[in-house]
Design an enzyme around this catalytic site. Structure first.
Site, PDB file in Angstrom:
ATOM      1  N   CYS A  78      -0.668 -11.078  -1.067  1.00 54.91           N
ATOM      2  CA  CYS A  78      -0.558  -9.619  -1.143  1.00 54.91           C
ATOM      3  C   CYS A  78       0.884  -9.212  -1.411  1.00 54.91           C
ATOM      4  CB  CYS A  78      -1.009  -8.959   0.164  1.00 54.91           C
ATOM      5  SG  CYS A  78      -2.696  -9.318   0.675  1.00 54.91           S
ATOM      6  N   ASP A  79       1.033  -8.043  -2.002  1.00 55.89           N
ATOM      7  CA  ASP A  79       2.367  -7.461  -2.132  1.00 55.89           C
ATOM      8  C   ASP A  79       2.244  -5.948  -2.118  1.00 55.89           C
ATOM      9  OD1 ASP A  79       5.335  -8.167  -2.842  1.00 55.89           O
ATOM     10  OD2 ASP A  79       4.797  -6.395  -4.022  1.00 55.89           O
ATOM     11  N   SER A  80       3.059  -5.302  -1.299  1.00 50.73           N
ATOM     12  CA  SER A  80       3.026  -3.847  -1.163  1.00 50.73           C
ATOM     13  C   SER A  80       4.352  -3.236  -1.591  1.00 50.73           C
ATOM     14  CB  SER A  80       2.740  -3.446   0.293  1.00 50.73           C
ATOM     15  OG  SER A  80       1.484  -3.907   0.729  1.00 50.73           O
ATOM     16  N   GLY A 115      -0.947  -5.000  -4.121  1.00 52.91           N
ATOM     17  CA  GLY A 115      -1.622  -5.975  -4.960  1.00 52.91           C
ATOM     18  C   GLY A 115      -2.277  -7.036  -4.104  1.00 52.91           C
TER      19      GLY A 115
END
EC number: 3.6.1.9
Length: 214
Positions: A78-80, A115
């Site tokens: 994940c990426d925020s 993501g």
């Protein structure tokens, strides 16, 4: 039983998964985020940026799993990042940067993009690959200077995307959100459920043995 691998060091993501019945294997990726963002180019869509970062993180732990003998698993990366005024904001890193960001977002709304990437490996080979992003609108309060300075002094906002949290002290300064709360925390359960289905895995298969599944 298929292992659930979280390619992140985020305590918040780990807490979300544990509360949802999953006890992940944590393997932290070593992706150079700044280098990847630069490689994507200045014209890359924000949604594409966070999704590609998530994909890179999931792929990065594949050699580690092979070394550790984990050959049947789903890997979630994940990426925020916070999208405000057309620009993506990640972790501020310093008090001064966090203060500057809060001065620009207090009393306003911004979009938290996260993501997500899911890889399924069987006998060490990738047999499924699904990815997407979530978007949640966050409406920020205007904290008094004393409260903001106290918040900055805790160090909490320095290492989180957008310089705020929803599930901890920063939650005091969020008026409301439009979208999935778990995505704002860092891993969207509804989206992960759909991506798992895309690679042929049901969520109940991943629940820890605790009366909720086996």
């Amino acid at each position: 039983m298929t292992s659930f691998v979280l390619a992140s060091a985020s305590p918040a993501r780990l807490a979300v998964l544990r509360s949802a019945g999953v006890e992940p294997v944590v393997r932290v990726s070593g992706v150079d985020e700044d280098a990847l963002i630069a490689a994507l180019g200045a014209d890359a869509a924000p949604e594409h940026v966070v999704t590609e970062l998530a994909r890179a993180k999931a792929k990065d732990v594949l050699p580690v799993l092979a070394r550790d003998g984990i050959s049947d698993a789903v890997i979630v990366g994940c990426d925020s990042m916070l999208l405000i005024d057309g620009a993506l904001q990640g972790k501020p890193g310093t008090v001064d940067v966090a203060r500057e960001r809060w001065s620009s977002m207090a009393g306003r709304s911004a979009t938290l993009l996260t993501g997500h990437s899911v890889l399924r490996i069987t006998e060490g080979a990738v047999v499924g690959d699904a990815h997407d992003h979530s978007a949640t609108v966050v409406h920020f309060a205007s904290p008094p200077d004393a409260d903001l300075e106290a918040y900055l002094a805790t160090g909490e906002p320095l290492q989180v995307a957008g310089a705020f949290t929803l599930d901890s002290l920063g939650g005091w300064f969020v008026d409301r959100i439009e979208g999935d709360p778990s995505s704002v925390i860092g891993i969207g359960l509804p989206l992960v459920r759909r991506l798992l289905a895309d690679v042929g895995v049901g969520v109940a298969e991943l629940w820890a043995t605790s009366g909720r599944g086996d």
